[in-house]
Enzyme design. Structure first.
Site, PDB file in Angstrom:
ATOM      1  CG  HIS A 130      -1.861   1.140   1.263  1.00 42.12           C
ATOM      2  ND1 HIS A 130      -2.042   1.868   2.424  1.00 42.12           N
ATOM      3  CD2 HIS A 130      -2.636   1.738   0.320  1.00 42.12           C
ATOM      4  CE1 HIS A 130      -2.895   2.870   2.184  1.00 42.12           C
ATOM      5  NE2 HIS A 130      -3.264   2.808   0.926  1.00 42.12           N
ATOM      6  CB  CYS A 154       0.177   1.882   8.123  1.00 43.23           C
ATOM      7  SG  CYS A 154       1.827   2.032   8.796  1.00 43.23           S
ATOM      8  CG  HIS A 155      -3.027   2.998   5.703  1.00 47.06           C
ATOM      9  ND1 HIS A 155      -1.718   2.939   5.281  1.00 47.06           N
ATOM     10  CD2 HIS A 155      -3.257   4.275   6.097  1.00 47.06           C
ATOM     11  CE1 HIS A 155      -1.168   4.148   5.411  1.00 47.06           C
ATOM     12  NE2 HIS A 155      -2.077   4.966   5.904  1.00 47.06           N
ATOM     13  N   GLY A 156      -4.442  -1.127   7.774  1.00 51.63           N
ATOM     14  CA  GLY A 156      -5.275  -2.321   7.929  1.00 51.63           C
ATOM     15  C   GLY A 156      -5.271  -3.267   6.756  1.00 51.63           C
ATOM     16  N   PRO A 169      -6.496  -1.995   2.039  1.00 54.65           N
ATOM     17  CG  PRO A 169      -5.452  -0.070   2.850  1.00 54.65           C
ATOM     18  CD  PRO A 169      -6.112  -1.329   3.302  1.00 54.65           C
TER      19      PRO A 169
END
Lengths: 190, 428
Positions: A130, A154-156, A169
């Site tokens: 990502h 950080c963003h799953g 993501p």
């Protein structure tokens, strides 16, 4: 004094040839100054490393540094291997094996992301596809996400036991670097 | 500048831009249409060569700075890393190191040309003074750059030259030591010194660049001097700079680059000192400390004077005296071509400089010290005795009536055929 046609054709040729020569000369002068910014011999020499796997136990994982990046080396348990092999590849977000040793078009089967006969060894570049954080999952206490592989805090992004993106993501599977077994217990990466 | 601008924009876009920022006009007026004396010889090509070398040194220097490390533990190795590992580093480093030497060779030829032909005389005094400032900045840049590889010569040369300021202790007690400590950033030449020398070495070439712009501007106000020393008085005295002077400059530049390339590719270290391939050792002074060849004459003057402060004053004066030669020289004639006595003094001066250069490389023992003192005297005598006196007492040779006459002869400018070349047309 008149300039007849032959003279002006000769002059045109000389001017054109002169300019062409100057252009080639200019490029030849410029090239070293451009090329010097490319990785030098010392950077290229660090391009390969050897890792001894003999101390790693089943279920254990080790992180090494290669070309400035973390590389995850995991001795997978039979359960982890089976979970990876049982996944239907057509369901995956990223269909490519993302293995530097293979063409991009090869499918993201677990077999194409490990070495034949050495399916218990998983070698991945530990950088989330990502935005570049290092996913969790190497340490015993880490959150390994919903698919038992890696989880990027950080963003799953969730990766499975073959390092393929399943949820979150990140667009691509974790990269498998070029590596080979130089002995049964030693690999050379890069 | 001569007359109004003859620039004519060739397109609507060019005219639009010219109305807003007339830079094409400036280039045209200064370097294309600019009236250049028709009799310039190859000694006038060194200005162009120097500009080329300044740009070349900046380009190679900026690239080297991408790979060099200005830290005392890593500097020496980083230079080796450049020579061995960096792509084309084996080429770029010698281009820079040999480039510095050839930069100074060109500047000395340029300066001697100026002295011989009286280019420092009115109305070119400021042009000359700017040139001396450029020379000083070049010397500072060269000194700073030489310390960067952090070899034995780098380190000890830095120690010796920065220690020169301690001679000021003889003027005001403690002042010299304070200045030296301030320069060093410590109690000896060390990492702090190296770091700041790198920063200043990067800075000064751009100062030189600015001075060069002023220098060329001042030149264009008065116009170039020429071998006769006469002013341009009529159109036939001059030719447009492009293509005549430009092509001469390009040809000379290529010719100058050939020996330069020979050194770069076949003997890049010949002009340097072998001891600079030994890493700097603060506990061991090399037996034979010498600066690079282009500083040797001044080094000889420094060592010739037995007093510490006296030596420093003499060396600095040897450079600063150049600033006042427009006023030291009393001759009404510019060019040595027409000054029979002063011409002789000039060549004696050239010999003096070469002798001082040789003596600067020799150990500080007799008989070299004696001869260095003799030639130091002769060096200053040229400026302080020969220049003021010879201009008054000598009778100049007869000057030509114009630049055109010096080129075409007394009957020149009339017929377009050289004498004796007339031939009958074919009768067939």
């Amino acid at each position: 004094m008149t300039i007849d046609v032959d003279d002006s054709k000769r002059r045109d040729f000389l001017v054109l040839a002169g300019n062409a020569f100057a252009a080639v000369g200019g490029a030849a002068v410029l090239w070293p100054f451009v090329q010097q910014m490319n990785p030098d011999a010392s950077a290229l020499a660090m391009a390969s490393i050897e890792v001894d796997l003999s101390a790693i136990k089943p279920g254990q994982a080790v992180t090494v540094m290669w070309r400035g990046k973390p590389v995850f080396i995991r001795y997978r348990t039979p359960e982890e291997i089976k979970a990876a092999q049982d996944v239907n590849v057509a369901d995956l977000r990223d269909q490519s094996c993302r293995n530097d040793a293979l063409p991009e078009t090869m499918p993201a089967t677990d077999a194409d992301r490990v070495k034949k006969g050495k399916e218990n060894w998983l070698v991945l570049v530990g950088i989330c596809t990502h935005l570049g954080c290092i996913p969790k999952g190497q340490s015993i206490a880490d959150n390994r996400g919903d698919f038992g592989g890696y989880f990027c805090p950080c963003h799953g992004s969730h990766y499975d036991t073959s390092g393929r993106i399943r949820k979150g993501p990140a667009p691509r599977n974790l990269e498998v670097p070029e590596y080979s077994f130089i002995t049964d217990t030693k690999i050379k990466i890069g | 500048m001569s007359g109004p601008s003859s620039y004519k924009p060739q397109s609507a876009a060019a005219k639009w831009f010219d109305d807003r920022l007339p830079i094409a006009r400036l280039v045209h007026d200064s370097f294309i249409a600019f009236p250049t004396p028709r009799n310039l010889n190859y000694l006038w090509t060194f200005g162009g060569i120097l500009t080329f070398f300044l740009v070349a040194q900046i380009v190679t220097g900026v690239i080297l700075a991408m790979h060099y490390v200005p830290n005392e533990t890593m500097a020496f190795d980083s230079v080796q890393h450049i020579k061995r590992d960096v792509n084309y580093g084996w080429l770029i480093q010698p281009l820079h190191a040999v480039g510095a030497s050839f930069f100074f060779l060109a500047v000395y030829l340029h300066i001697f040309r100026g002295i011989y032909y009286g280019s420092y005389k009115a109305p070119r005094e400021v042009l000359w003074i700017l040139g001396v400032f450029i020379f000083l900045a070049m010397m500072a840049t060269g000194f700073l750059g030489y310390t960067l590889p952090w070899g034995q010569m780098s380190f000890w040369g830095a120690t010796v030259i920065t220690n020169l300021f301690s001679s000021l202790d003889g003027v005001i007690p403690g002042l010299g030591t304070a200045i030296v400590t301030w320069l060093w950033g410590g109690f000896s030449v060390g990492n702090a010194t190296l770091n700041r020398f790198f920063s200043l070495h990067y800075l000064l070439p751009f100062v030189i660049f600015g001075l060069v712009i002023l220098h060329v501007w001042a030149l264009h106000v008065a116009g170039q001097n020429n071998p006769t020393g006469l002013d341009i008085k009529q159109d036939s005295d001059a030719v447009p700079m492009s293509p005549y002077a430009v092509s001469k400059d390009v040809f000379a530049m290529v010719a100058f680059l050939i020996p330069f390339a020979y050194f770069v590719f076949f003997m890049p270290d010949w002009l340097g000192h072998a001891d600079n391939y030994i890493e700097a050792n603060p506990l061991s002074t090399p037996p034979h400390i010498v600066p690079e060849w282009y500083f040797l004459p001044f080094y000889a003057i420094l060592r010739a004077i037995p007093s510490k402060l006296g030596g420093v004053v003499a060396m600095v004066s040897a450079i600063l005296i150049l600033l006042v030669i427009p006023w030291l020289d009393t001759s009404r004639v510019r060019s040595c071509k027409y000054r029979p006595i002063f011409k002789w003094c000039f060549w004696a001066f050239v010999f003096t400089c070469l002798a001082l250069g040789y003596l600067g490389a020799m150990p500080a023992e007799q008989p070299y010290i004696f001869w260095a003192q003799v030639f130091t005297f002769l060096y200053f005598a040229f400026f302080l005795i020969a220049m003021p006196i010879v201009g008054i007492i000598e009778t100049p040779s007869r000057l030509p009536r114009s630049i055109t006459e010096s080129v075409l002869g007394k009957n020149g400018g009339g017929s377009s055929l050289p004498a004796g070349a007339a031939s009958a047309p074919e009768k067939r």
